[in-house]
Design an enzyme around this catalytic site. Sequence first.
Site, PDB file in Angstrom:
ATOM      1  N   GLU A 388       0.810  -1.096   0.003  1.00 29.08           N
ATOM      2  CA  GLU A 388       0.137  -0.027  -0.122  1.00 29.08           C
ATOM      3  C   GLU A 388       0.807   1.254  -0.111  1.00 29.08           C
ATOM      4  OE1 GLU A 388      -4.098  -1.557   2.136  1.00 29.08           O
ATOM      5  OE2 GLU A 388      -2.128  -0.984   3.657  1.00 29.08           O
TER       6      GLU A 388
HETATM    7  C1  TNX Z   1      -4.488  -4.119   4.574  1.00 29.68           C
HETATM    8  S1  TNX Z   1      -2.644  -6.455   4.362  1.00 29.68           S
HETATM    9  C2  TNX Z   1      -3.346  -3.724   5.102  1.00 29.68           C
HETATM   10  C3  TNX Z   1      -3.130  -3.228   6.619  1.00 29.68           C
HETATM   11  C4  TNX Z   1      -4.466  -3.268   6.975  1.00 29.68           C
HETATM   12  C5  TNX Z   1      -5.380  -4.308   6.769  1.00 29.68           C
HETATM   13  C6  TNX Z   1      -6.722  -4.379   7.555  1.00 29.68           C
HETATM   14  C7  TNX Z   1      -1.787  -5.557   4.114  1.00 29.68           C
HETATM   15  C8  TNX Z   1      -0.422  -5.957   3.749  1.00 29.68           C
HETATM   16  N1  TNX Z   1      -2.215  -4.231   4.637  1.00 29.68           N
HETATM   17  O1  TNX Z   1      -2.606  -2.155   6.614  1.00 29.68           O
HETATM   18  O2  TNX Z   1      -4.231  -3.174   8.541  1.00 29.68           O
HETATM   19  O3  TNX Z   1      -5.528  -4.346   5.427  1.00 29.68           O
HETATM   20  O4  TNX Z   1      -7.242  -5.689   7.337  1.00 29.68           O
END
Ligand code: TNX
Length: 595
Positions: A388
């Site tokens: 992300e």
């Molecule tokens: C996605 S899964 C994220 C996290 C959040 C999560 C909540 C991932 C690698 N990144 O930053 O906490 O969703 O479900």
Amino acid sequence: MPAERRTLDATPAGEPHFCHNRREYTPGVAAVSTIPSPGPTAVPTPLSAEEPDAATLARTAEQTASTLLAPAAPHRLADVVPAPQHVQPDPTADWALPADAVIVASADPAALAVAEQLAQLLRPATGYPLPVTDATRPEPAGAIALVLDGSADLGAEGYSADLGAEGYRLDIATDGVRVTAATAAGLFYGVQTLRQLLPAGIESPSPVTARWALPGGTITDAPRFSYRGAMLDVARHFFAVEDVLRVVDHLARYKLNHLHLHLTDDQGWRIAVDSWPKLTTVGGTTEVGGGPGGHYTKADYARIVSYAAARHITVVPEIDLPGHTNSALVAYPELAPDKTAPPPYTGTEVGFSYVDPADERTYDFVADVLGEVAALTPGPWLHIGGDEAFKVKGEVYTGFVERVQRIVADLGKTVVGWHQLAPAAHLDGRVLQWWGTNGEDPTTVDAVRRGARLIVSPGNHAYLDMKYAPDTPIGHDWAGLIDVRKAYDWDPGTHVAGVPAEAVLGVEAPLWTESVTSLADIELLLLPRLPAIAELGWSPRASHDWAGFRDRLAAQGPRWTTAGITFHHAPEIPWPTAPTIPTQRTTPQPDTAKP
Ligand code: TNX
């Protein structure tokens, strides 16, 4: 406090009731308990302040005695989670733990350590002394023996097997119990199996009377995947060392061997770094919702690592880069693209922050941080996040990742990262953690073709932060609802189309903690789904069977209840409706449980 965590324990009138939180014996009287009731179908009976009369007491004593003296049928040998590879029951060979039993282990410090752990598991509930001795002395009859044997074919009669580095063989016969393995890890897993084959009362923190019987026969067992893990996000909310150790205990029960700690995120930096001290003194003081946050000193982290190692669990530290770094930017604005400190962040959005990939100082920071974390971490893995980072795109992102991958390799560690790392150049040994919700992912498949291995954590099956049902009091639903069946019914070996099973290192269940604020919250989301993921990681695919799993999982409920562990009473699991815990002893026994 959600309803699951304050319940009325129900006891059919006249049956003994052991109330754990109050440590008292109350025949036929229900009690308010802070631990979960044995199942959703339990019928609460009204609280009564009346003392039972003599006749009731006599009847209760008689019923109790007949229950206890009857040769209670032990568990079936196959009633274990995760399902063992091979089970050969021998109903003529049941064994009962004598009060003067001795635990004998190979004269090797690691084997003796497992023997001592077994003694510590059994002493509180049995009240037996269970001395541990090494095998240089003659093995007494009726002993539990833990034998390190690297040479032998551990396969049972008619079933030859290479049980590898984590396998074990458990033989239960009328004259004694023996666990054989090539390694201390194998002995440890054999002990976890043995523990589950004893009555649920074995989980009691204080002495209870029971016939400590084990079902006769032989189990030969070894894991399907070498990586079996769970992740705890200690960044969104901070959790004390004791809470983390308790999570380690839960992993150990189900033969998981990796604990991934998500140590840094926008809302807080949780691991001390001497060369960049403000990461914790400034960046560690926040968390989601505005709470005080916190961080682990190096000694705290070392304590977690060694507690986990003693349970054959490797800690995988994650420093999430280049995104999810707001807390670092608050502490060190020089790392920010505009060289300005952002406000501290205590919300739950993602994807807005990043360290400046165009500034050399950023790579000094990364090398220093990863260097200190690597030095504290005996395990082979360093997780660099990579998810992300929406504002670091294309070649800037892959260029950053490639530099960080090389920093990790130069530290002698193996890179792990979320599967967003896939487009970056391959580096020997690198591992991608796949968290997609759709098994079609050509970019990841291409990275695997170039040599990457996968840890699979499908968001819609393995994410422990997803709600079970719409009324689950905490958790997310962006990847859908995950009830126990959804957590169980998938195959890590074939889940990502085009990725061969040989490229799958294993499976991991992540727990993100935006809405998780206490140990009870953690346990509510972990149990009973963690054992489902553990079974996918450990058990042979041929044993996969929802109906059988449901029954074996149901038998874990009384164990958690007895141990005071919170869990979700998932309606699809046939939890036993009556407590299976026998009476508390009337004559106090010496408590040998203190470590
Ligand atoms: C996605 S899964 C994220 C996290 C959040 C999560 C909540 C991932 C690698 N990144 O930053 O906490 O969703 O479900």
